[in-house]
Design a protein around this motif. Structure first.
Motif, PDB file in Angstrom:
ATOM      1  N   LEU A 132     -10.004   9.453  -0.387  1.00 24.74           N
ATOM      2  CA  LEU A 132     -10.164   8.717   0.864  1.00 24.74           C
ATOM      3  C   LEU A 132      -8.957   8.921   1.776  1.00 24.74           C
ATOM      4  CD1 LEU A 132     -12.059   6.843   2.396  1.00 24.74           C
ATOM      5  CD2 LEU A 132     -10.978   4.919   1.243  1.00 24.74           C
ATOM      6  N   VAL A 133      -7.768   8.891   1.203  1.00 25.88           N
ATOM      7  CA  VAL A 133      -6.553   9.117   2.002  1.00 25.88           C
ATOM      8  C   VAL A 133      -6.573  10.512   2.606  1.00 25.88           C
ATOM      9  CG1 VAL A 133      -4.040   9.383   1.888  1.00 25.88           C
ATOM     10  CG2 VAL A 133      -5.134   7.443   0.773  1.00 25.88           C
ATOM     11  N   GLU A 134      -6.999  11.480   1.831  1.00 26.58           N
ATOM     12  CA  GLU A 134      -7.084  12.853   2.332  1.00 26.58           C
ATOM     13  C   GLU A 134      -8.043  12.946   3.524  1.00 26.58           C
ATOM     14  OE1 GLU A 134      -7.507  17.291   0.366  1.00 26.58           O
ATOM     15  OE2 GLU A 134      -7.586  15.512  -0.902  1.00 26.58           O
ATOM     16  N   ARG A 135      -9.203  12.294   3.417  1.00 27.08           N
ATOM     17  CA  ARG A 135     -10.173  12.298   4.519  1.00 27.08           C
ATOM     18  C   ARG A 135      -9.635  11.550   5.736  1.00 27.08           C
ATOM     19  NH1 ARG A 135     -14.725  10.561   0.811  1.00 27.08           N
ATOM     20  NH2 ARG A 135     -14.522   8.640   1.990  1.00 27.08           N
ATOM     21  N   VAL A 136      -8.947  10.438   5.506  1.00 26.17           N
ATOM     22  CA  VAL A 136      -8.398   9.643   6.612  1.00 26.17           C
ATOM     23  C   VAL A 136      -7.339  10.449   7.358  1.00 26.17           C
ATOM     24  CG1 VAL A 136      -6.965   7.623   7.135  1.00 26.17           C
ATOM     25  CG2 VAL A 136      -8.927   7.408   5.598  1.00 26.17           C
ATOM     26  N   LEU A 137      -6.475  11.135   6.633  1.00 30.40           N
ATOM     27  CA  LEU A 137      -5.434  11.933   7.278  1.00 30.40           C
ATOM     28  C   LEU A 137      -6.028  13.113   8.043  1.00 30.40           C
ATOM     29  CD1 LEU A 137      -2.686  11.911   4.513  1.00 30.40           C
ATOM     30  CD2 LEU A 137      -2.546  10.867   6.784  1.00 30.40           C
ATOM     31  N   ALA A 138      -7.074  13.706   7.515  1.00 33.45           N
ATOM     32  CA  ALA A 138      -7.689  14.865   8.171  1.00 33.45           C
ATOM     33  C   ALA A 138      -8.438  14.461   9.437  1.00 33.45           C
ATOM     34  CB  ALA A 138      -8.630  15.576   7.206  1.00 33.45           C
ATOM     35  N   ALA A 139      -9.117  13.313   9.414  1.00 34.57           N
ATOM     36  CA  ALA A 139      -9.985  12.938  10.523  1.00 34.57           C
ATOM     37  C   ALA A 139      -9.432  11.817  11.398  1.00 34.57           C
ATOM     38  CB  ALA A 139     -11.350  12.529   9.986  1.00 34.57           C
ATOM     39  N   GLU A 149       0.822  -1.212   0.000  1.00 34.41           N
ATOM     40  CA  GLU A 149       0.000   0.000   0.000  1.00 34.41           C
ATOM     41  C   GLU A 149       0.858   1.265   0.000  1.00 34.41           C
ATOM     42  OE1 GLU A 149      -3.322   0.398  -0.597  1.00 34.41           O
ATOM     43  OE2 GLU A 149      -2.962  -1.689  -1.102  1.00 34.41           O
ATOM     44  N   ARG A 150       1.978   1.252   0.693  1.00 36.69           N
ATOM     45  CA  ARG A 150       2.869   2.420   0.645  1.00 36.69           C
ATOM     46  C   ARG A 150       3.361   2.655  -0.787  1.00 36.69           C
ATOM     47  NH1 ARG A 150       4.559   4.400   5.707  1.00 36.69           N
ATOM     48  NH2 ARG A 150       4.059   2.978   7.387  1.00 36.69           N
ATOM     49  N   LEU A 151       3.727   1.587  -1.483  1.00 33.81           N
ATOM     50  CA  LEU A 151       4.162   1.710  -2.877  1.00 33.81           C
ATOM     51  C   LEU A 151       3.012   2.189  -3.765  1.00 33.81           C
ATOM     52  CD1 LEU A 151       6.352  -1.504  -3.190  1.00 33.81           C
ATOM     53  CD2 LEU A 151       7.149   0.869  -3.077  1.00 33.81           C
ATOM     54  N   GLU A 209       2.120  16.185  -2.284  1.00 30.63           N
ATOM     55  CA  GLU A 209       1.770  16.642  -0.929  1.00 30.63           C
ATOM     56  C   GLU A 209       1.191  15.511  -0.089  1.00 30.63           C
ATOM     57  OE1 GLU A 209      -1.032  19.300  -2.420  1.00 30.63           O
ATOM     58  OE2 GLU A 209       0.466  20.628  -3.275  1.00 30.63           O
ATOM     59  N   LEU A 210       0.269  14.755  -0.660  1.00 31.00           N
ATOM     60  CA  LEU A 210      -0.332  13.637   0.068  1.00 31.00           C
ATOM     61  C   LEU A 210       0.665  12.494   0.242  1.00 31.00           C
ATOM     62  CD1 LEU A 210      -4.020  13.147  -1.127  1.00 31.00           C
ATOM     63  CD2 LEU A 210      -3.207  13.744   1.138  1.00 31.00           C
ATOM     64  N   SER A 211       1.471  12.242  -0.758  1.00 36.26           N
ATOM     65  CA  SER A 211       2.459  11.174  -0.696  1.00 36.26           C
ATOM     66  C   SER A 211       3.450  11.415   0.445  1.00 36.26           C
ATOM     67  CB  SER A 211       3.194  11.065  -2.025  1.00 36.26           C
ATOM     68  OG  SER A 211       4.055   9.970  -2.014  1.00 36.26           O
ATOM     69  N   ALA A 212       3.767  12.657   0.720  1.00 36.50           N
ATOM     70  CA  ALA A 212       4.693  12.999   1.792  1.00 36.50           C
ATOM     71  C   ALA A 212       4.095  12.708   3.171  1.00 36.50           C
ATOM     72  CB  ALA A 212       5.085  14.472   1.704  1.00 36.50           C
ATOM     73  N   ARG A 213       2.762  12.602   3.255  1.00 32.01           N
ATOM     74  CA  ARG A 213       2.085  12.376   4.536  1.00 32.01           C
ATOM     75  C   ARG A 213       1.705  10.911   4.769  1.00 32.01           C
ATOM     76  NH1 ARG A 213      -2.765  16.036   5.503  1.00 32.01           N
ATOM     77  NH2 ARG A 213      -2.433  15.216   7.590  1.00 32.01           N
TER      78      ARG A 213
END
Length: 146
Positions: free
Chosen positions: A118-125, A80-82, A91-95
């Motif tokens: 989905l990744v953006e929402r998961v990181l925010a919440a 999943e990281r790959l 920007e998202l890849s760095a997080r």
């Protein structure tokens, strides 16, 4: 030949009949019989040996099941990281390092199209894995899970 039912949140958990219906219950029964035997014959060495074997067998059965799952989760985390590195913006890849192991394992079910949002929402919440799986619209099945 009939096709398998598509995997969803409702049916993604897997039962392995030899483990769930034979080894696990059998090891619990062995432990219970060992306890009963020690209560009835507490002065006999063989009663204590049977109890010890029951405890060791129960522990071994669960370790035999859990250790491969932990290794598999490590592989999923790497995959999943790959995948995230290839699919996300810089920007998202760095997080990606902020995601927990359980979040990464849950994200494997998301389709490529919905993954960035989905990744953006998961990181925010800081969404837990169960809620990530429920939020997936287009499920990407994992039929190789042990």
């Amino acid at each position: 030949m009939a096709e398998k039912v598509p995997q969803t949140y409702a049916n993604h958990a897997r039962f392995h009949p030899p483990f769930h219906f034979f080894l696990a219950p059998g090891s619990i029964v062995l432990l219970i019989l060992g306890i009963v035997n020690v209560v009835r014959h507490y002065r006999r060495l063989d009663a204590w040996m049977l109890l010890l074997m029951g405890i060791l067998f129960l522990a071994a059965v669960f370790l035999i099941r859990l250790n491969p799952l932990r290794v598999q989760d490590r592989l999923i985390r790497l995959e999943e990281r790959l995948r995230l590195e290839a699919m996300l913006s810089a920007e998202l890849s760095a997080r990606v390092g902020e995601l927990t192991e359980s979040q990464l394992v849950a994200l494997r079910f998301a389709s490529d199209a919905e993954l960035p949002g989905l990744v953006e929402r998961v990181l925010a919440a800081k969404t837990p894995a169960r809620d990530i799986k429920k939020a997936i619209v287009t499920w990407r099945g994992d039929t190789f899970r042990v």
